[in-house]
Design a protein around this motif. Sequence first.
Motif, short mmCIF file in Angstrom:
data_model
loop_
_atom_site.label_atom_id
_atom_site.label_comp_id
_atom_site.label_asym_id
_atom_site.label_seq_id
_atom_site.Cartn_x
_atom_site.Cartn_y
_atom_site.Cartn_z
N ARG A 115 -3.54 6.82 9.87
CA ARG A 115 -4.91 6.51 10.32
C ARG A 115 -5.72 7.79 10.50
O ARG A 115 -6.87 7.86 10.09
CB ARG A 115 -4.87 5.72 11.64
N VAL A 140 0.82 -1.22 0.00
CA VAL A 140 0.00 0.00 0.00
C VAL A 140 0.85 1.26 0.00
O VAL A 140 0.35 2.33 -0.34
CB VAL A 140 -1.01 0.10 1.17
N SER A 141 2.11 1.13 0.39
CA SER A 141 2.94 2.33 0.41
C SER A 141 4.43 1.97 0.31
O SER A 141 4.88 0.98 0.89
CB SER A 141 2.64 3.08 1.70
N PRO A 192 -8.91 -6.11 3.68
CA PRO A 192 -7.93 -6.20 4.77
C PRO A 192 -8.37 -7.17 5.87
O PRO A 192 -9.54 -7.20 6.24
CB PRO A 192 -7.89 -4.75 5.30
N LEU A 219 -4.56 -9.58 3.06
CA LEU A 219 -5.89 -9.64 2.43
C LEU A 219 -6.55 -11.00 2.62
O LEU A 219 -5.87 -12.04 2.62
CB LEU A 219 -5.76 -9.36 0.93
N SER A 245 -2.18 -4.00 8.86
CA SER A 245 -1.01 -3.53 8.09
C SER A 245 0.30 -3.97 8.73
O SER A 245 0.37 -4.21 9.94
CB SER A 245 -1.04 -2.01 7.97
N VAL A 294 4.85 -0.45 3.32
CA VAL A 294 3.71 -0.92 4.13
C VAL A 294 2.89 -1.89 3.28
O VAL A 294 2.61 -1.62 2.10
CB VAL A 294 2.82 0.25 4.60
N VAL A 300 -0.61 -4.68 3.39
CA VAL A 300 -1.85 -5.04 4.08
C VAL A 300 -2.15 -6.50 3.75
O VAL A 300 -2.02 -6.92 2.59
CB VAL A 300 -3.03 -4.12 3.64
N LYS A 333 -6.61 9.23 7.11
CA LYS A 333 -7.65 8.43 6.44
C LYS A 333 -9.02 8.76 7.04
O LYS A 333 -10.01 8.89 6.34
CB LYS A 333 -7.35 6.94 6.57
N LYS A 393 -12.21 10.41 5.18
CA LYS A 393 -13.48 9.66 5.12
C LYS A 393 -14.64 10.53 5.60
O LYS A 393 -15.77 10.37 5.18
CB LYS A 393 -13.38 8.38 5.96
N GLY A 398 0.00 -3.16 12.61
CA GLY A 398 -1.24 -2.63 13.17
C GLY A 398 -2.25 -3.75 13.20
O GLY A 398 -1.90 -4.90 13.47
#
Length: 158
Positions: free
Chosen positions: A150, A56-57, A122, A116, A86, A112, A114, A153, A157, A83
């Motif tokens: 976080r 993701v990053s 995730p 799946l 992640s 980073v 995630v 994000k 959102k 996390g």
Amino acid sequence: MQGKTPEETKVTMTELVLPTDVNLLKNLKGGRLMHLIDIAAAMAATRHAGKVVATVSVENLTFKHPIRLGEMVELTAKIVYVGKTSMHVNVTVIGENLYTGSRITTNEAKLVFVALDENQRPTEVPPLLVQSEEEKKAYIEAEKKAEKVRKEKLFTKN
Ligand SMILES: CC(C)(COP(=O)(O)OP(=O)(O)OC[C@H]1O[C@@H](n2cnc3c(N)ncnc32)[C@H](O)[C@@H]1OP(=O)(O)O)[C@@H](O)C(=O)NCCC(=O)NCCS
């Protein structure tokens, strides 16, 4: 879920720099190195999660020294923080001249991933059991960045 230590999932990957890997200066191409970094980090994250992972990053990729044609590239990928879903992975790249034995740290990168599930959403990963002082320091540093992401994000959102 049973935790795992960074040492348990650490990945060391080596490659020889071949003519198809280099640019006109006979140095390892940046894009080729980025590919190797992504693969090494993904293997460490997959080992930790025991599941399929997605990048993701990719950040903090620095190129300090070139790696020359005929040299060996050694990549070490280590999980520094996890996390809920992640995993933050640091990769160190060393170039080695196989004739002289000279080794130099050429690159460092932070990625980073995630984990799946079967629906490509995730899914939870095991906790990270940090042990050494160095691991604890890297954990705190990555945790701060994860908290920032976080918050951002959450902000986008709302
Ligand atoms: C991976 C993916 C399914 C995550 O979806 P999402 O809606 O962002 O999921 P969430 O918001 O629940 O975030 C999941 C985790 O990723 C973290 N995350 C998301 N984007 C991030 C970023 N840019 N940097 C760091 N962490 C990030 C979140 O903080 C969260 O972490 P946590 O569970 O440990 O708290 C989605 O982003 C995706 O499909 N991306 C494309 C992946 C890809 O194609 N990669 C290249 C090939 S592998």
